[in-house]
Design a protein around this motif. Structure first.
Motif, PDB file in Angstrom:
ATOM      1  N   ALA A  21       0.815  -1.205   0.000  1.00 55.08           N
ATOM      2  CA  ALA A  21       0.000   0.000   0.000  1.00 55.08           C
ATOM      3  C   ALA A  21       0.849   1.256   0.000  1.00 55.08           C
ATOM      4  O   ALA A  21       0.497   2.269  -0.614  1.00 55.08           O
ATOM      5  CB  ALA A  21      -0.923   0.006   1.212  1.00 55.08           C
ATOM      6  N   ALA A  22       1.949   1.193   0.659  1.00 52.50           N
ATOM      7  CA  ALA A  22       2.821   2.357   0.698  1.00 52.50           C
ATOM      8  C   ALA A  22       3.328   2.723  -0.675  1.00 52.50           C
ATOM      9  O   ALA A  22       3.624   3.877  -0.961  1.00 52.50           O
ATOM     10  CB  ALA A  22       4.008   2.081   1.625  1.00 52.50           C
ATOM     11  N   ASP A 216      -8.151  -1.797 -15.262  1.00 51.27           N
ATOM     12  CA  ASP A 216      -8.582  -0.808 -14.273  1.00 51.27           C
ATOM     13  C   ASP A 216      -8.464  -1.358 -12.857  1.00 51.27           C
ATOM     14  O   ASP A 216      -8.052  -0.653 -11.925  1.00 51.27           O
ATOM     15  CB  ASP A 216     -10.024  -0.384 -14.552  1.00 51.27           C
ATOM     16  CG  ASP A 216     -10.173   0.385 -15.871  1.00 51.27           C
ATOM     17  OD1 ASP A 216      -9.150   0.859 -16.389  1.00 51.27           O
ATOM     18  OD2 ASP A 216     -11.317   0.476 -16.369  1.00 51.27           O
ATOM     19  N   LYS A 217      -8.812  -2.624 -12.702  1.00 50.79           N
ATOM     20  CA  LYS A 217      -8.677  -3.275 -11.387  1.00 50.79           C
ATOM     21  C   LYS A 217      -7.213  -3.332 -10.974  1.00 50.79           C
ATOM     22  O   LYS A 217      -6.858  -3.031  -9.829  1.00 50.79           O
ATOM     23  CB  LYS A 217      -9.263  -4.683 -11.476  1.00 50.79           C
ATOM     24  CG  LYS A 217      -9.015  -5.563 -10.268  1.00 50.79           C
ATOM     25  CD  LYS A 217      -9.586  -6.958 -10.529  1.00 50.79           C
ATOM     26  CE  LYS A 217      -9.203  -7.934  -9.442  1.00 50.79           C
ATOM     27  NZ  LYS A 217      -9.757  -9.295  -9.728  1.00 50.79           N
ATOM     28  N   ALA A 218      -6.357  -3.712 -11.903  1.00 54.36           N
ATOM     29  CA  ALA A 218      -4.932  -3.859 -11.603  1.00 54.36           C
ATOM     30  C   ALA A 218      -4.294  -2.526 -11.226  1.00 54.36           C
ATOM     31  O   ALA A 218      -3.449  -2.451 -10.324  1.00 54.36           O
ATOM     32  CB  ALA A 218      -4.207  -4.472 -12.792  1.00 54.36           C
ATOM     33  N   LYS A 219      -4.700  -1.454 -11.902  1.00 53.21           N
ATOM     34  CA  LYS A 219      -4.074  -0.156 -11.697  1.00 53.21           C
ATOM     35  C   LYS A 219      -4.359   0.449 -10.334  1.00 53.21           C
ATOM     36  O   LYS A 219      -3.649   1.359  -9.888  1.00 53.21           O
ATOM     37  CB  LYS A 219      -4.505   0.814 -12.800  1.00 53.21           C
ATOM     38  CG  LYS A 219      -3.866   0.525 -14.155  1.00 53.21           C
ATOM     39  CD  LYS A 219      -4.301   1.494 -15.235  1.00 53.21           C
ATOM     40  CE  LYS A 219      -3.696   2.873 -15.013  1.00 53.21           C
ATOM     41  NZ  LYS A 219      -2.243   2.854 -15.204  1.00 53.21           N
ATOM     42  N   VAL A 220      -5.369  -0.053  -9.640  1.00 53.79           N
ATOM     43  CA  VAL A 220      -5.652   0.438  -8.293  1.00 53.79           C
ATOM     44  C   VAL A 220      -4.465   0.181  -7.367  1.00 53.79           C
ATOM     45  O   VAL A 220      -4.140   1.003  -6.504  1.00 53.79           O
ATOM     46  CB  VAL A 220      -6.929  -0.229  -7.730  1.00 53.79           C
ATOM     47  CG1 VAL A 220      -7.135   0.143  -6.264  1.00 53.79           C
ATOM     48  CG2 VAL A 220      -8.140   0.167  -8.558  1.00 53.79           C
ATOM     49  N   LEU A 221      -3.787  -0.946  -7.571  1.00 49.27           N
ATOM     50  CA  LEU A 221      -2.715  -1.338  -6.669  1.00 49.27           C
ATOM     51  C   LEU A 221      -1.333  -1.379  -7.312  1.00 49.27           C
ATOM     52  O   LEU A 221      -0.328  -1.395  -6.607  1.00 49.27           O
ATOM     53  CB  LEU A 221      -3.013  -2.730  -6.086  1.00 49.27           C
ATOM     54  CG  LEU A 221      -4.302  -2.866  -5.293  1.00 49.27           C
ATOM     55  CD1 LEU A 221      -4.526  -4.314  -4.906  1.00 49.27           C
ATOM     56  CD2 LEU A 221      -4.271  -1.981  -4.056  1.00 49.27           C
TER      57      LEU A 221
END
Length: 585
Positions: A21-22, A216-221
């Motif tokens: 997350a960082a 789009d899902k992948a780019k969140v993280l």
């Protein structure tokens, strides 16, 4: 009051550690880590290996790939190993245990993630799922869906935290899988409805939307999103090529491809937003392993490695034991070929078997025709064989069972059906719909006991659905004309009678399982099924030739064929382009 999921719970549910997350959430990734904390990331990749595991150092093998990956790790580098599909089918080393040993080798070599190619389904849906369960690495596909449940069959995204960043892979499977594998595998037991789909769409929009959703899902993280696709760049695969997927989506940083067997170190393709995306593919059959480097400064570079001296001993032991076992089982000499047999054009080296006649296409079809007429002692008027089921050139010299298994590796079985002349006409017309162009067609039909013309200047009007499955006869003037069926009694080829009934032989893949989209035989009467596996049919034919030498081996020549006794039968194995059964005008 609505209960909101916590940030920590969200990350846990997404399968990413809090440490990620960082890097990926909040501020841009470049400001999320201490300066200098980014390191180069290496991604090694393969595609379309097709079970070619009997190579020797310094040629590439799974043992070499394993050693190469370990050399990076020993040097303190961050490395991943991925595959873009078609790894369990192709030679006897895959088909003899339906891919089990290949998965064992990939596990031992340390693969981290893969996407299924169309040939991962060649042993049936149940076996495809078993293979993926046997793997120690995950398989990904954003567009393979279970229709009754309305969800994906596999995960679509896999995240890796490596080199101070998060890398996400998005898996994509070619919609051509339906017809380049066996459509019946994607249907219910009655073959009345599809229960699985590989999203594509006539215009590609179903595929593009599914892929964009996963990006789009992948780019969140993730800091980098990499496509891991089995799509290819062959124009015949349009609108489902990797280039078209990149052009109709936004968010990929790179795309590792397969399916078209293209050697492509790197081509930059602009996505929907105008950003350049690195597209790469290694070729096929372990000709190369790809190396993609995401550098500390964020740039991406690729190169292809064609050989490696190192070898992992544990992987080599598995590989050598299995190769020796298969060679022992199939190594018996059964015949001697006095001429080369081709799937390619000897003048250009380009694969021909999927668009025109060759001597090996004739030979394989003759094997089916001869098996029913001579071995089974059943009347057979015509035999057909799809070009996509004939896989390798064979040089003059000794033939073994393994030779035949290399040519016909799929494990399909021969069957005999009662069909009408109209169904034969429809099948030939459907098979010839791309003839005269540069577009390959695995369903191009080679024939025995028949001849026909293809008028390439006449437009194709065969009716097909969005999966390229036949749904109706040509609506205009047929491209296939002057179809003739051999009459042994008269020793002549007679015009096809569309109202007459004929005994048609072929593989169950084409005649019964909708392979390559041949649906016109639905409801035809079965005369005999499951008589013998494809390579055994071919082996049997080879062993019935005359010209037996001092070693007791028959010689594969036109004059020695049992069909040479059929008066007026079109036969010419010495001609790489066949006996003139198929004329493209």
């Amino acid at each position: 009051m609505k209960q909101l999921i916590s940030r920590r719970s969200f990350l846990k549910a997404a399968g990413v550690t809090t440490a990620v997350a960082a890097v990926s959430l909040g501020a841009p990734a470049a400001s999320a880590c201490y300066p200098g904390s980014f390191k180069d990331i290496t991604i090694l990749y393969t595609n379309d290996v097709h079970t070619y595991i009997d190579k020797k150092s310094p040629e590439l093998t799974y043992a070499a790939i394993a050693a190469l990956k370990k050399s990076y790790q020993d040097a303190g580098k961050n490395v991943l190993l991925v595959d873009a599909g078609d790894h369990i089918q192709g030679t006897a080393y895959g088909s003899m245990d339906e891919g089990a040993s290949i998965i064992q080798l990939m596990n031992a070599a340390g693969y981290d993630v893969a996407t299924p190619g169309n040939h991962e389904f060649d042993y049936g849906m149940a076996r495809a799922k078993e293979v993926m369960a046997e793997a120690d690495f995950p398989y990904l596909s954003s567009n393979w869906v279970n229709l009754p449940l309305g969800n994906r069959v596999l995960p679509d995204v896999k995240y890796f935290t490596i080199g101070g960043r998060v890398i996400a892979f998005v898996g994509i499977t070619t919609p051509e899988t339906f017809t380049k594998s066996t459509p019946a595998y994607f249907m219910d037991k009655s073959q009345s409805r599809y229960i699985y789909d590989i999203l594509g769409g006539d215009d590609g929009q179903k595929l593009y939307k599914a892929v964009q959703k996963s990006i789009d899902k992948a780019k969140v993280l993730a800091d980098y999103v990499i496509g891991l696709g089995h799509l290819g760049v062959d124009p015949s695969s349009s609108p489902w090529t990797s280039k078209e997927v990149i052009e109709h989506t936004s968010g990929f940083d790179a795309f590792i491809d397969g399916h078209s067997h293209t050697k492509m170190e790197c081509e930059w393709v602009k996505d929907l937003s105008g950003k350049a995306v690195a597209l790469t593919q290694t070729g096929s059959y372990f000709a190369n392993v790809g190396e993609m480097t995401i550098k500390a400064d964020g740039s991406i570079a690729t190169r292809l490695i064609s050989s490696y001296e190192g070898s992992d001993s544990a992987v080599a032991d598995i590989q050598n034991a299995w190769v020796a076992s298969v060679d022992d089982m199939l190594g018996e000499k059964i015949a001697v070929a006095d001429t080369n047999f081709y799937i390619s054009d000897p003048e250009t080296g380009k694969r021909r078997i999927r668009m025109a006649e060759t001597n090996l296409g004739d030979f394989v079809a003759d094997g089916i025709y001869s098996y029913f007429n001579e071995v089974e002692q059943l009347h057979c008027d015509i035999a057909i064989m799809n070009g996509g089921g004939i896989r390798a050139d064979e040089k003059a010299g000794y033939w073994t069972f393994k030779t035949c298994k290399q040519v016909s590796p799929f494990g399909n079985v021969a069957c005999l059906m009662s069909v009408t002349g109209k169904q034969i006409q429809d099948a030939l017309e459907f098979a010839a719909r791309f003839a005269g162009t540069e577009k390959e067609n695995g369903g191009f039909l080679h024939v025995a006991g028949a001849s026909y013309e293809i008028h390439a200047d006449i437009p194709n009007t065969v009716q097909t659905d969005e999966k390229n499955v036949w749904i109706g006869s040509a609506t205009g003037t047929p491209r296939v004309q002057n179809v003739k069926i051999y009459n042994k009694a008269s020793g002549t080829y007679e015009p096809l009678d569309e109202g007459k009934t004929y005994a048609l032989a072929g593989m169950n893949y084409t005649l019964r399982n909708l392979g390559d989209g041949f649906a016109m035989f639905d409801g035809a009467e079965l005369i005999k099924d499951y008589v013998s596996e494809d390579y055994l049919v071919m082996s049997t034919y080879a062993m019935t030739f005359g010209g037996v030498d001092a070693e007791g081996l028959p010689h594969l020549t036109t004059a020695n064929s049992p069909l040479a006794d059929y008066p007026g039968y079109l036969l010419d194995y010495e001609n790489p382009y066949g006996a003139g059964r198929i004329s493209i005008l």
